[in-house]
Scaffold this motif. Structure first.
Motif, mmCIF file in Angstrom:
data_model
loop_
_atom_site.group_PDB
_atom_site.id
_atom_site.type_symbol
_atom_site.label_atom_id
_atom_site.label_comp_id
_atom_site.label_asym_id
_atom_site.label_seq_id
_atom_site.Cartn_x
_atom_site.Cartn_y
_atom_site.Cartn_z
ATOM 1 N N MET A 1 14.274 6.650 -3.584
ATOM 2 C CA MET A 1 13.084 6.628 -4.449
ATOM 3 C C MET A 1 13.256 7.667 -5.552
ATOM 4 S SD MET A 1 9.046 7.144 -3.427
ATOM 5 C CE MET A 1 8.957 5.642 -2.462
ATOM 6 N N ASP A 2 13.209 7.222 -6.827
ATOM 7 C CA ASP A 2 13.362 8.154 -7.936
ATOM 8 C C ASP A 2 12.050 8.895 -8.204
ATOM 9 O OD1 ASP A 2 11.685 6.477 -9.457
ATOM 10 O OD2 ASP A 2 13.367 5.407 -10.343
ATOM 11 N N HIS A 3 12.098 9.802 -9.201
ATOM 12 C CA HIS A 3 10.926 10.641 -9.478
ATOM 13 C C HIS A 3 9.713 9.801 -9.859
ATOM 14 C CE1 HIS A 3 8.498 13.988 -10.879
ATOM 15 N NE2 HIS A 3 8.329 13.373 -12.036
ATOM 16 N N TYR A 4 9.930 8.774 -10.690
ATOM 17 C CA TYR A 4 8.807 7.945 -11.122
ATOM 18 C C TYR A 4 8.198 7.195 -9.943
ATOM 19 C CZ TYR A 4 5.960 4.566 -13.632
ATOM 20 O OH TYR A 4 4.892 3.817 -14.073
ATOM 21 N N GLU A 5 9.036 6.629 -9.107
ATOM 22 C CA GLU A 5 8.536 5.885 -7.947
ATOM 23 C C GLU A 5 7.779 6.800 -6.988
ATOM 24 O OE1 GLU A 5 11.819 3.871 -6.202
ATOM 25 O OE2 GLU A 5 11.921 2.336 -7.775
ATOM 26 N N TYR A 6 8.246 8.035 -6.855
ATOM 27 C CA TYR A 6 7.546 8.993 -5.992
ATOM 28 C C TYR A 6 6.152 9.286 -6.546
ATOM 29 C CZ TYR A 6 6.368 13.270 -3.503
ATOM 30 O OH TYR A 6 5.711 14.218 -2.741
ATOM 31 N N LYS A 7 6.067 9.490 -7.866
ATOM 32 C CA LYS A 7 4.780 9.771 -8.507
ATOM 33 C C LYS A 7 3.833 8.575 -8.343
ATOM 34 C CE LYS A 7 4.444 9.550 -12.982
ATOM 35 N NZ LYS A 7 4.557 9.826 -14.449
ATOM 36 N N VAL A 8 4.366 7.380 -8.558
ATOM 37 C CA VAL A 8 3.568 6.159 -8.443
ATOM 38 C C VAL A 8 3.117 5.946 -7.001
ATOM 39 C CG1 VAL A 8 3.765 3.647 -8.456
ATOM 40 C CG2 VAL A 8 4.458 4.951 -10.456
ATOM 41 N N SER A 9 3.999 6.254 -6.054
ATOM 42 C CA SER A 9 3.658 6.094 -4.641
ATOM 43 C C SER A 9 2.473 6.966 -4.249
ATOM 44 C CB SER A 9 4.879 6.442 -3.779
ATOM 45 O OG SER A 9 4.579 6.293 -2.411
ATOM 46 N N THR A 10 2.424 8.172 -4.785
ATOM 47 C CA THR A 10 1.299 9.077 -4.508
ATOM 48 C C THR A 10 -0.005 8.491 -5.041
ATOM 49 O OG1 THR A 10 2.770 11.004 -4.640
ATOM 50 C CG2 THR A 10 0.410 11.404 -4.881
ATOM 51 N N SER A 11 0.061 7.957 -6.257
ATOM 52 C CA SER A 11 -1.118 7.320 -6.868
ATOM 53 C C SER A 11 -1.531 6.078 -6.088
ATOM 54 C CB SER A 11 -0.796 6.958 -8.319
ATOM 55 O OG SER A 11 -1.862 6.265 -8.917
ATOM 56 N N LEU A 12 -0.544 5.321 -5.635
ATOM 57 C CA LEU A 12 -0.808 4.106 -4.864
ATOM 58 C C LEU A 12 -1.552 4.429 -3.572
ATOM 59 C CD1 LEU A 12 -0.470 1.095 -4.136
ATOM 60 C CD2 LEU A 12 1.824 1.664 -3.281
ATOM 61 N N HIS A 13 -1.107 5.457 -2.865
ATOM 62 C CA HIS A 13 -1.748 5.812 -1.601
ATOM 63 C C HIS A 13 -3.206 6.245 -1.805
ATOM 64 C CE1 HIS A 13 2.495 6.628 0.183
ATOM 65 N NE2 HIS A 13 2.132 5.366 0.297
ATOM 66 N N LYS A 14 -3.463 6.909 -2.917
ATOM 67 C CA LYS A 14 -4.843 7.301 -3.238
ATOM 68 C C LYS A 14 -5.695 6.055 -3.461
ATOM 69 C CE LYS A 14 -7.522 10.034 -6.571
ATOM 70 N NZ LYS A 14 -7.449 10.896 -7.783
ATOM 71 N N TRP A 15 -5.147 5.090 -4.184
ATOM 72 C CA TRP A 15 -5.855 3.826 -4.445
ATOM 73 C C TRP A 15 -6.097 3.067 -3.145
ATOM 74 C CZ3 TRP A 15 -4.000 -1.293 -3.820
ATOM 75 C CH2 TRP A 15 -4.817 -2.291 -4.387
ATOM 76 N N GLN A 16 -5.102 3.047 -2.266
ATOM 77 C CA GLN A 16 -5.247 2.341 -0.995
ATOM 78 C C GLN A 16 -6.363 2.943 -0.145
ATOM 79 O OE1 GLN A 16 -0.978 2.742 -0.020
ATOM 80 N NE2 GLN A 16 -0.972 0.529 0.300
ATOM 81 N N ARG A 17 -6.460 4.239 -0.148
ATOM 82 C CA ARG A 17 -7.548 4.891 0.602
ATOM 83 C C ARG A 17 -8.910 4.494 0.029
ATOM 84 N NH1 ARG A 17 -3.831 9.247 0.469
ATOM 85 N NH2 ARG A 17 -4.927 10.225 -1.286
ATOM 86 N N ALA A 18 -8.978 4.398 -1.293
ATOM 87 C CA ALA A 18 -10.238 3.997 -1.933
ATOM 88 C C ALA A 18 -10.616 2.567 -1.552
ATOM 89 C CB ALA A 18 -10.112 4.122 -3.445
ATOM 90 N N MET A 19 -9.617 1.687 -1.449
ATOM 91 C CA MET A 19 -9.871 0.288 -1.073
ATOM 92 C C MET A 19 -10.389 0.175 0.360
ATOM 93 S SD MET A 19 -9.262 -1.609 -3.718
ATOM 94 C CE MET A 19 -9.978 -0.225 -4.636
ATOM 95 N N MET A 20 -10.028 1.118 1.202
ATOM 96 C CA MET A 20 -10.412 1.065 2.611
ATOM 97 C C MET A 20 -11.728 1.786 2.902
ATOM 98 S SD MET A 20 -8.356 -0.779 4.360
ATOM 99 C CE MET A 20 -8.683 -0.243 6.044
#
Length: 239
Positions: A1-20
């Motif tokens: 996982m490159d730097h951009y994907e790591y940053k996006v993954s962090t944002s994604l997990h925040k969004w997933q928590r909001a969806m739940m």
């Protein structure tokens, strides 16, 4: 996982928590009030609206694929998302202009905004899917698009149910009916209508209709774009 994907993954997990997250007190009260209003509407009207939206969405779904580019292959996520942001900006501006024109035209033009905005949103989803590398000629990918749309414009109660379908798409897609008519059109149209009704009603009011149309359409496209980006990030990053 490159730097951009790591940053996006962090944002994604925040969004997933909001969806739940469960619905707030305000969400529950709003949903209860809207359900009450819907209960006053005759069943024949519900059926007519459902049929109308189903035909409208199907027409766009099966027409947009003919004007959508082939899936983008062998590109890093960062490159894909730069292109997606350009698409969102283009469609957001288009929707804002369309909202301003129809908002300035009074009630009849304001009503015309509904199918026009629907077409813009669905075409955006087609383009986003293509940039992320997914082939929308595949029937299952078109269903995925509908669920993204549903996820973006639903109450918190319904949103969680839709999110869980997307989060487990590999399994859920195997259970899809072969006929698009079996899609849950009633809940799709009712959730969408309930979500945008209040905001779009002001667009029908003389004088303020035009600026309201610009702002509301602008925000709705941005919300749809953000939802689509996270939905496809889940699949590409294995989230």
């Amino acid at each position: 996982m490159d730097h951009y994907e790591y940053k996006v993954s962090t944002s994604l997990h925040k969004w997933q928590r909001a969806m739940m997250k469960g619905p707030s007190l305000f969400d529950r009260l709003s949903k209860k009030a809207q359900d009450k209003v819907n209960s006053w509407i005759p069943e024949k009207v519900h059926q007519a609206v459902t049929a109308s939206i189903k035909q409208m969405v199907k027409a766009v779904l099966f027409g947009a694929k003919h004007t959508t580019a082939a899936p983008l292959k062998d590109q890093p996520l960062e490159t894909r998302e730069l292109l997606v942001e350009e698409k969102i900006k283009l469609y957001r501006n288009t929707a804002a202009v369309e909202g301003g024109i129809t908002g300035a035209g009074g009630i009849l033009m304001g009503l015309a905004d509904f199918p026009l905005l629907m077409a813009i949103k669905l075409k955006l989803l087609y383009d986003i899917a293509s940039v992320y590398g997914f082939d929308t000629n595949d029937y299952k990918e078109r269903i995925y698009l509908l669920h993204i749309f549903e996820l973006a414009f639903s109450s918190q109660q319904h949103r969680k149910q839709v999110y869980l379908k997307l989060a487990d798409w590999n399994e859920k897609s195997k259970q899809l009916p072969d006929d698009l008519n079996q899609f849950e059109w009633r809940s799709f149209q009712q959730e969408y209508r309930d979500y945008i009704d209040l905001a779009k009603m002001a667009q029908l009011i003389p004088v303020i209709g035009a600026p309201v149309g610009v702002i509301v359409n602008y925000r709705l496209i941005r919300k749809l774009g953000d939802t689509a980006m996270n939905a496809y990030r889940m699949r590409l990053l294995g989230g």
